[in-house]
Design an enzyme around this catalytic site. Structure first.
Site, mmCIF file in Angstrom:
data_model
loop_
_atom_site.group_PDB
_atom_site.id
_atom_site.type_symbol
_atom_site.label_atom_id
_atom_site.label_comp_id
_atom_site.label_asym_id
_atom_site.label_seq_id
_atom_site.Cartn_x
_atom_site.Cartn_y
_atom_site.Cartn_z
ATOM 1 N N TRP A 141 7.065 1.612 -7.590
ATOM 2 C CA TRP A 141 7.272 0.876 -8.699
ATOM 3 C C TRP A 141 6.292 0.948 -9.300
ATOM 4 O O TRP A 141 6.333 0.499 -11.120
ATOM 5 C CB TRP A 141 7.756 -0.276 -8.602
ATOM 6 C CG TRP A 141 7.626 -1.705 -7.741
ATOM 7 C CD1 TRP A 141 5.981 -1.422 -7.766
ATOM 8 C CD2 TRP A 141 7.981 -3.118 -8.487
ATOM 9 N NE1 TRP A 141 5.709 -3.188 -7.439
ATOM 10 C CE2 TRP A 141 7.039 -4.380 -7.779
ATOM 11 C CE3 TRP A 141 9.211 -3.256 -8.802
ATOM 12 C CZ2 TRP A 141 7.504 -5.114 -7.861
ATOM 13 C CZ3 TRP A 141 9.474 -5.097 -8.814
ATOM 14 C CH2 TRP A 141 8.595 -6.048 -8.396
ATOM 15 N N ASP A 154 4.527 -9.589 -2.547
ATOM 16 C CA ASP A 154 3.935 -9.552 -1.374
ATOM 17 C C ASP A 154 4.056 -11.267 -0.001
ATOM 18 O O ASP A 154 4.547 -10.382 1.225
ATOM 19 C CB ASP A 154 3.235 -8.312 -0.795
ATOM 20 C CG ASP A 154 2.490 -6.943 -1.563
ATOM 21 O OD1 ASP A 154 3.742 -6.517 -2.102
ATOM 22 O OD2 ASP A 154 0.893 -6.675 -1.532
ATOM 23 N N TYR A 166 -2.132 -14.284 -5.820
ATOM 24 C CA TYR A 166 -1.112 -13.545 -5.780
ATOM 25 C C TYR A 166 0.595 -13.241 -6.084
ATOM 26 O O TYR A 166 0.773 -13.387 -7.840
ATOM 27 C CB TYR A 166 -1.447 -12.910 -4.539
ATOM 28 C CG TYR A 166 -1.132 -10.995 -4.126
ATOM 29 C CD1 TYR A 166 -1.935 -10.140 -5.229
ATOM 30 C CD2 TYR A 166 -0.471 -10.569 -3.472
ATOM 31 C CE1 TYR A 166 -2.315 -8.895 -5.191
ATOM 32 C CE2 TYR A 166 -0.501 -9.237 -3.377
ATOM 33 C CZ TYR A 166 -1.213 -8.495 -3.845
ATOM 34 O OH TYR A 166 -1.338 -7.145 -4.022
ATOM 35 N N GLU A 174 -4.700 -7.483 -13.274
ATOM 36 C CA GLU A 174 -3.206 -7.195 -11.865
ATOM 37 C C GLU A 174 -2.723 -7.681 -12.458
ATOM 38 O O GLU A 174 -1.246 -7.985 -12.464
ATOM 39 C CB GLU A 174 -3.689 -7.211 -10.738
ATOM 40 C CG GLU A 174 -2.841 -6.826 -9.419
ATOM 41 C CD GLU A 174 -3.492 -6.562 -8.320
ATOM 42 O OE1 GLU A 174 -4.746 -7.336 -8.398
ATOM 43 O OE2 GLU A 174 -2.637 -6.732 -7.227
HETATM 44 C C1 GLC Z 1 0.629 -4.564 -4.468
HETATM 45 C C2 GLC Z 1 2.169 -5.693 -5.129
HETATM 46 C C3 GLC Z 1 2.667 -4.090 -5.005
HETATM 47 C C4 GLC Z 1 1.999 -3.526 -6.627
HETATM 48 C C5 GLC Z 1 0.944 -2.931 -5.576
HETATM 49 C C6 GLC Z 1 0.051 -1.821 -6.064
HETATM 50 O O1 GLC Z 1 0.597 -4.151 -2.663
HETATM 51 O O2 GLC Z 1 2.191 -6.583 -4.382
HETATM 52 O O3 GLC Z 1 3.915 -5.035 -6.179
HETATM 53 O O4 GLC Z 1 3.045 -2.786 -5.671
HETATM 54 O O5 GLC Z 1 0.454 -4.008 -5.048
HETATM 55 O O6 GLC Z 1 -0.081 -2.687 -7.050
#
Ligand code: GLC
Length: 433
Positions: free
Chosen positions: A42, A168, A354, A398
């Site tokens: 995504w 996550d 996070y 991020e």
């Molecule tokens: C983490 C995030 C996830 C994302 C990935 C890369 O795992 O939770 O949504 O796609 O990082 O940015």
């Protein structure tokens, strides 16, 4: 817009383009260097949205590259390991999916059809064969969700791993994860905490469980029946279901535009099934949608920012929409910058860890679309403005603390840059539907 904000915004536009160009590996873009050195599902779709603000051809390349490694059964993997990078764990040797290039064995939220629909609005002359190829791949992916993740036909799809939700370490997963047996997990060395402070990342206990689930998939050759029947973690996530529901409607619109009535009808039928199924996620006691642990038939007792995504999916009655919007306003009033990823009133809220508190730009973009859809452009603009302020104060991190606005996680993050260009920058012409 005053002259000085104008100049600042133009500078940030240029920086955002530089970040996307800098993270661009030619035909795909990494989320950020170091922490996430591969192609993520995504992330790439949001990146395509960002590229569409200044280079539509490059936007299509990002989509084509992601879909090129769709599995024969229709799944589009969550990570594609295009170049070996020992700085990331768990890498291809842990997943063992037997694909070339190697990939992970799970998927991520299918925002693709929604973004592709928007790209087709910008690029009305896209080559028809290419548009059809993309549409067919999306249809196969959506059908995979229905088959692999809803084998009983309940109308709600399950996630088989917290990573599949894209969110996550959400507290919603704590209880379902507590049933995952970690006794078979061998010693391992995490890499994420070498890039980012440990207090901004999932805990060791979480990580053990993530790896136990990877081990289960690997031992069952990523077979969809084995996972549906035996995976210890099998949860209907509100966010995933809402994103898929919206994506089905957007896919139907793409198909109608390309004159494929059969495909449009199929997507609408799946959408109706999801719309009905989503009823099972409404939890009156919580006053919102809650994830459902399908192994125990038990709702999460916590609320995350995912509960606002049904507004984006467009599946909410007026009465519920008003309740959700009321709750959103309450959350926004409780913090300085919205939208916190987790209930700011909960004792599990953690402003910098996070998905347990921080604000994520692309979630704001989706919620804002939902607010526009429910005639609240004022609130949608409040979220845009908060996102703008966060980036102006802390750069393209991020994610961000909703309390202080401090940037957390990785730096020079692709999707934050992308959302800036496509939405949050005050220089952008508004087209959020
Ligand atoms: C983490 C995030 C996830 C994302 C990935 C890369 O795992 O939770 O949504 O796609 O990082 O940015």
């Amino acid at each position: 817009m005053t002259k000085s904000t104008d100049i600042r915004a133009i500078e940030l536009d240029a920086q955002a383009i530089e970040i996307l160009r800098g993270n661009d590996c030619g035909t795909y873009t990494v989320p950020t260097k170091g922490l996430y050195p591969y192609q993520w599902n995504w992330d790439s779709i949001f990146v395509a949205l960002g590229f569409s603000a200044f280079d539509i051809d490059r936007a299509w390349v990002e989509i084509d590259t992601l879909l090129a490694d769709q599995w024969p059964d229709g799944m589009v993997p969550h990570i594609i390991f295009r170049k070996v990078d020992p700085g990331y764990f768990p890498g291809p040797d842990q997943w063992q999916t037997n694909r070339q290039p190697p990939t992970s064995g799970i998927t991520q939220p299918p925002v693709a059809a929604t973004v592709v629909r928007q790209l087709l609005e910008i690029d009305r002359d896209l080559n028809r064969d290419r548009a059809e190829r993309i549409m067919v791949a999306l249809d196969r992916w959506h059908q995979w969700f229905a088959t692999a993740r809803d084998p009983k036909g309940r109308g709600i799809v399950a996630i088989s791993h917290p990573w599949e939700s894209g969110r996550d370490n959400l507290p919603d997963w704590d209880r379902p994860l507590s049933f995952v047996d970690t006794s078979g997990v061998a010693e391992y060395q995490r890499r994420d905490t070498q890039h980012v402070d440990a207090d901004q990342r999932p805990t060791k206990a979480d990580y053990d469980r993530y790896l136990a689930l990877v081990q289960f998939g690997r031992e069952h050759n990523w077979n969809i029946e084995a996972i549906a029947n035996g995976n210890a973690f099998w949860v209907a996530d509100v966010g995933m279901n809402a994103i898929l529901l919206r994506a089905e409607h957007d896919l139907a619109a793409i198909a109608a535009r390309l004159g494929n009535k059969t495909l449009a009808k199929r997507a609408e039928q799946r959408a109706t099934r999801l719309e009905n199924g989503m009823e099972a996620l409404w939890c009156e006691a919580l006053g919102g949608y809650a994830s459902l642990d399908l192994r125990r038939n038990e709702h999460a007792k916590t609320l995350s920012s995912g509960i606002f995504l049904p507004l984006y999916a467009g599946a909410v009655s007026q009465e519920r929409a008003e309740r959700l919007i009321g709750l959103l306003v309450d959350w926004l009033d409780a913090v300085r910058f919205g939208v916190p990823s987790f209930d700011p009133h909960s004792d599990q809220f953690d402003a910098i860890r996070y998905w347990r508190g921080p604000v994520w730009a692309m979630i704001n973009w989706m919620i804002a679309m939902g607010l526009n859809r429910h005639n609240r452009p004022d609130l949608a603009d409040r979220l845009r403005r908060d996102t703008q302020d966060l980036v102006e104060n802390s750069g393209f991190s991020e994610n961000f603390s909703p309390i202080t606005g401090r940037g957390c996680g990785g730096d020079e993050f692709s999707w934050t840059a992308a959302i800036w260009l496509a939405w949050a920058s005050p220089t952008h012409k508004r087209a959020t539907a």
